[in-house]
Design an enzyme around this catalytic site. Structure first.
Site, PDB file in Angstrom:
ATOM      1  N   HIS A  10       0.793  -1.223   0.128  1.00  0.00           N
ATOM      2  CA  HIS A  10      -0.021  -0.039  -0.042  1.00  0.00           C
ATOM      3  C   HIS A  10       0.937   1.279  -0.238  1.00  0.00           C
ATOM      4  O   HIS A  10       2.088   1.466   0.316  1.00  0.00           O
ATOM      5  CB  HIS A  10      -0.776   0.034   1.204  1.00  0.00           C
ATOM      6  CG  HIS A  10      -0.280   0.057   2.252  1.00  0.00           C
ATOM      7  ND1 HIS A  10       0.550   1.239   3.031  1.00  0.00           N
ATOM      8  CD2 HIS A  10      -0.032  -1.036   3.299  1.00  0.00           C
ATOM      9  CE1 HIS A  10       1.057   0.528   4.291  1.00  0.00           C
ATOM     10  NE2 HIS A  10       0.911  -0.584   4.330  1.00  0.00           N
ATOM     11  N   GLU A  83      -2.240  -7.770   7.396  1.00  0.00           N
ATOM     12  CA  GLU A  83      -1.151  -7.657   7.735  1.00  0.00           C
ATOM     13  C   GLU A  83      -0.995  -8.406   9.003  1.00  0.00           C
ATOM     14  O   GLU A  83      -1.948  -8.923   9.769  1.00  0.00           O
ATOM     15  CB  GLU A  83      -0.706  -6.161   8.381  1.00  0.00           C
ATOM     16  CG  GLU A  83       0.762  -5.796   8.781  1.00  0.00           C
ATOM     17  CD  GLU A  83       1.856  -6.314   7.981  1.00  0.00           C
ATOM     18  OE1 GLU A  83       2.045  -7.379   7.897  1.00  0.00           O
ATOM     19  OE2 GLU A  83       2.483  -5.234   7.473  1.00  0.00           O
TER      20      GLU A  83
END
Length: 216
Positions: A10, A83
């Protein structure tokens, strides 16, 4: 048939700027991160993505949505792409220490001192989180599930630095650089029906200062 998988991190968040561990904290992209995602979309515009998978966390999902625009490609959210869940460490600034006496770890401060010996234990489970081994298994199972159940020839996956590091550790002999995966950095991996390989090594992965780091 070989399939191409592009795993991209990201864009930047305010937590990245502040050097805070994000984990499952749902932090959005900042203005720089949005600009980075738009630049990544241009870089990958010639890749014919059949589909793009994404972590559900805002920073990855927004990046996926921006990258998908030139391709008019569907974004598929997969919870398994989140994550590493760092539990009580999420949102904290971590300082590693050589002193094993710093346990139990005091998590009531903004800056948390954590013994390297504790972090290097892949079975260590942060409170309300998951160990590295638990995380690595989740990523392995998720990636294999996607690869084995898609007919797409070229797949994009918007995810996090911890996932990219884990893929490198699981499927290559390369060391992960201390500097980590840059925001919107990516790797291209190939699936041959049984496993993944890394046919092309990006420049950021060839950084000379290689070391394992605690994920963010």
């Amino acid at each position: 048939m070989n399939r191409d998988f592009y795993f991209f991190r990201h864009g930047e968040t305010d937590y990245n700027v502040e050097k805070r561990l994000q984990g499952w904290k749902d932090i959005p992209l900042n203005e720089t991160g949005i600009a980075q995602a738009n630049e990544l979309a241009k870089v990958l515009s010639n890749i014919q993505f059949d589909c793009i998978y994404s972590s559900p966390l805002l920073r990855a999902l927004k990046t996926a949505e921006i990258v998908s625009v030139p391709h008019h490609t569907q974004v598929i959210v997969d919870q398994g792409l989140k994550e590493w869940n760092l539990g009580v460490f999420c949102g904290k600034i971590i300082r590693l220490t050589e002193d094993s006496a710093d346990t139990p770890v005091d998590i009531n401060t903004d800056i948390v001192y954590v013994p390297k010996a504790l972090i290097s234990n892949d079975d260590f489970v942060p409170q309300n989180g998951e160990s590295y081994n638990m995380f690595a298994k989740r990523i392995h199972d998720t990636i294999f599930k996607i690869a084995q159940n898609t007919d797409a020839k070229t797949v994009g996956i918007a995810t996090h630095s911890g996932i990219i590091r884990t893929l490198i550790q699981q499927f290559t002999n390369l060391k992960y650089p201390r500097s980590g995966t840059p925001n919107t950095g990516y790797i291209k991996m190939q699936w041959n029906g049984k496993t993944f390989t890394l046919p092309e090594i990006p420049d950021w992965l060839l950084h000379p200062d290689n070391s394992r780091v605690y994920g963010h």
